[in-house]
Structures are given as C-alpha cells and as structure tokens.
Design a protein around this motif. Structure first.
Motif, PDB file in Angstrom:
ATOM      1  N   UNK A   7      -6.336   1.519 -14.312  1.00 50.06           N
ATOM      2  CA  UNK A   7      -6.507   2.302 -13.281  1.00 50.06           C
ATOM      3  C   UNK A   7      -5.052   1.665 -12.556  1.00 50.06           C
ATOM      4  N   UNK A   8      -4.448   2.483 -11.599  1.00 47.91           N
ATOM      5  CA  UNK A   8      -3.428   2.310 -10.633  1.00 47.91           C
ATOM      6  C   UNK A   8      -4.221   1.316  -9.611  1.00 47.91           C
ATOM      7  N   UNK A   9      -3.443   0.212  -9.014  1.00 49.03           N
ATOM      8  CA  UNK A   9      -4.024  -0.548  -7.978  1.00 49.03           C
ATOM      9  C   UNK A   9      -4.217   0.205  -6.675  1.00 49.03           C
ATOM     10  N   UNK A  10      -4.830  -0.180  -5.934  1.00 52.26           N
ATOM     11  CA  UNK A  10      -4.690   0.338  -4.366  1.00 52.26           C
ATOM     12  C   UNK A  10      -3.520   0.377  -3.714  1.00 52.26           C
ATOM     13  N   UNK A  11      -3.245   1.468  -2.939  1.00 60.07           N
ATOM     14  CA  UNK A  11      -1.801   1.439  -2.220  1.00 60.07           C
ATOM     15  C   UNK A  11      -1.709   0.351  -1.655  1.00 60.07           C
ATOM     16  N   UNK A  12      -2.362  -0.398  -0.818  1.00 59.54           N
ATOM     17  CA  UNK A  12      -2.435  -1.390   0.119  1.00 59.54           C
ATOM     18  C   UNK A  12      -1.661  -2.627  -0.673  1.00 59.54           C
ATOM     19  N   UNK A  13      -2.107  -2.773  -2.029  1.00 60.73           N
ATOM     20  CA  UNK A  13      -1.683  -3.691  -2.750  1.00 60.73           C
ATOM     21  C   UNK A  13      -0.256  -3.549  -3.109  1.00 60.73           C
ATOM     22  N   UNK A  14       0.024  -2.401  -3.592  1.00 62.34           N
ATOM     23  CA  UNK A  14       1.513  -1.805  -4.093  1.00 62.34           C
ATOM     24  C   UNK A  14       2.385  -2.331  -2.772  1.00 62.34           C
ATOM     25  N   UNK A  15       2.047  -1.646  -1.653  1.00 61.97           N
ATOM     26  CA  UNK A  15       3.007  -1.886  -0.443  1.00 61.97           C
ATOM     27  C   UNK A  15       2.797  -3.042   0.214  1.00 61.97           C
ATOM     28  N   UNK A  42      -4.893  -4.731   4.655  1.00 63.20           N
ATOM     29  CA  UNK A  42      -5.980  -3.612   5.175  1.00 63.20           C
ATOM     30  C   UNK A  42      -6.392  -3.709   6.493  1.00 63.20           C
ATOM     31  N   UNK A  43      -6.636  -5.030   7.179  1.00 60.52           N
ATOM     32  CA  UNK A  43      -7.159  -5.160   8.567  1.00 60.52           C
ATOM     33  C   UNK A  43      -6.388  -4.633   9.478  1.00 60.52           C
ATOM     34  N   UNK A  44      -4.941  -4.650   9.151  1.00 58.77           N
ATOM     35  CA  UNK A  44      -3.906  -4.226  10.331  1.00 58.77           C
ATOM     36  C   UNK A  44      -3.466  -2.996  10.047  1.00 58.77           C
ATOM     37  N   UNK A  45      -4.015  -2.244   8.949  1.00 60.05           N
ATOM     38  CA  UNK A  45      -3.337  -0.833   8.736  1.00 60.05           C
ATOM     39  C   UNK A  45      -4.057   0.182   9.588  1.00 60.05           C
ATOM     40  N   UNK A  46      -5.180   0.213   9.969  1.00 58.82           N
ATOM     41  CA  UNK A  46      -5.676   1.369  10.810  1.00 58.82           C
ATOM     42  C   UNK A  46      -4.910   1.213  12.216  1.00 58.82           C
TER      43      UNK A  46
END
Length: 161
Positions: free
Chosen positions: A2-10, A14-18
């Motif tokens: 399966x593809x890794x989550x987009x946060x890991x790809x970019x 995750x805590x700062x994303x919102x």
C-alpha cells in the motif's frame, strides 16, 4: 504494497499540518470581519462633519497648490484669456510667448502693434497682476515679428579689393 500516507511522502509534520492549512482561512476571516466593521462605521458616521463629499475641482486645487503647479496653470489661463487682458483687437495681433524669471514676453504681428502694446505695458502689468494673483511679473517685453535677414551662407557681402 500500500502507498504510504501523504504526510510521510511530503515529509510533513502531522501535528503542524492543521495549523498550516487553516491559518490562511483564519486570516481571510479576520480581514472579512475588519471590512464589515469599517462598513458599519462608515454608515454610522455618514453625514457627520468631515465626511461631506468634495467636488473634483476642490481636489484638483489641493493637488495644484501642493504640487506647485499654480504658476503654470495661471500662465495657461492668461494665454487662453488673452483677449480679456489686452482687449479683443489687440489680442488678434499679439500673444504671450514666454514667462521666465518674472519677465513676460509678448509677440506682435507688426511693428505698429508692437508700438501700441509697448505704450500699454503699465496697463498690461496692472491688469495681469489684478486678474492673476500669485503670478509674479516684474517686467513686460514686447517684440515684433522676426526679421527676415540674409543668412550667412549665401548672399553675404564681401569687400572688394
């Protein structure tokens, strides 16, 4: 696999994303509230002193006086209304040419009109000073038509030996 989550790809936290996503939206909402408040204040202050609409002429007067355009506008006014300064008949045969350093130069059609306007210099100076306040004229010079002379390149006299 399966593809890794987009946060890991970019490589995003995750805590700062919102906060990064919603910061722009919250700024826009703040600007919208400020605009609403300014509009409310404008309606509230409508008709009070200092809020009266100004005419375009008043605005141009402010611009002209602050930008020191007044002498140039007065010169243009004098050129456009020259007949009111010297009279209709004199205006047909003369026109203001230049105003520099307080010296007004007037050009006439013929030597006769030059003589006529030369006699009128005190009256012209007084009239211009009265009608165009703020325009400094120290001297008035009246000139006639340009002389048609021989050019140096041809028809020059040479002494005979």
């Amino acid at each position: 696999m399966p593809n890794p989550p987009i946060c890991e790809t970019l490589h995003l936290d995750q805590r700062k994303l919102p906060a990064e996503v919603f910061e722009r939206i919250s700024r826009r909402a703040g600007r919208y509230k400020e605009r609403e408040e300014r509009a409310r204040q404008a309606w509230k202050n409508f008709g009070k002193p200092g809020r009266d609409p100004q005419t375009v002429g008043n605005i141009f007067n402010v611009i002209a006086t602050q930008g020191s355009w007044t002498p140039h506008l007065k010169i243009a006014q004098m050129q456009n209304h020259w007949d009111q300064v010297v009279g209709v008949e004199n205006a047909r045969h003369s026109y203001p040419v230049d105003l520099r350093d307080g010296i007004l130069t007037i050009r006439c059609d013929s030597p006769a009109w030059t003589t006529t306007l030369t006699y009128m210099i005190p009256l012209l100076t007084d009239t211009i000073r009265r009608r165009l306040e703020g325009l400094t004229i120290n001297e008035v010079r009246v000139t006639g038509p340009q002389q048609q002379g021989f050019s140096r390149g041809r028809m020059t006299r040479r002494p005979r030996y």
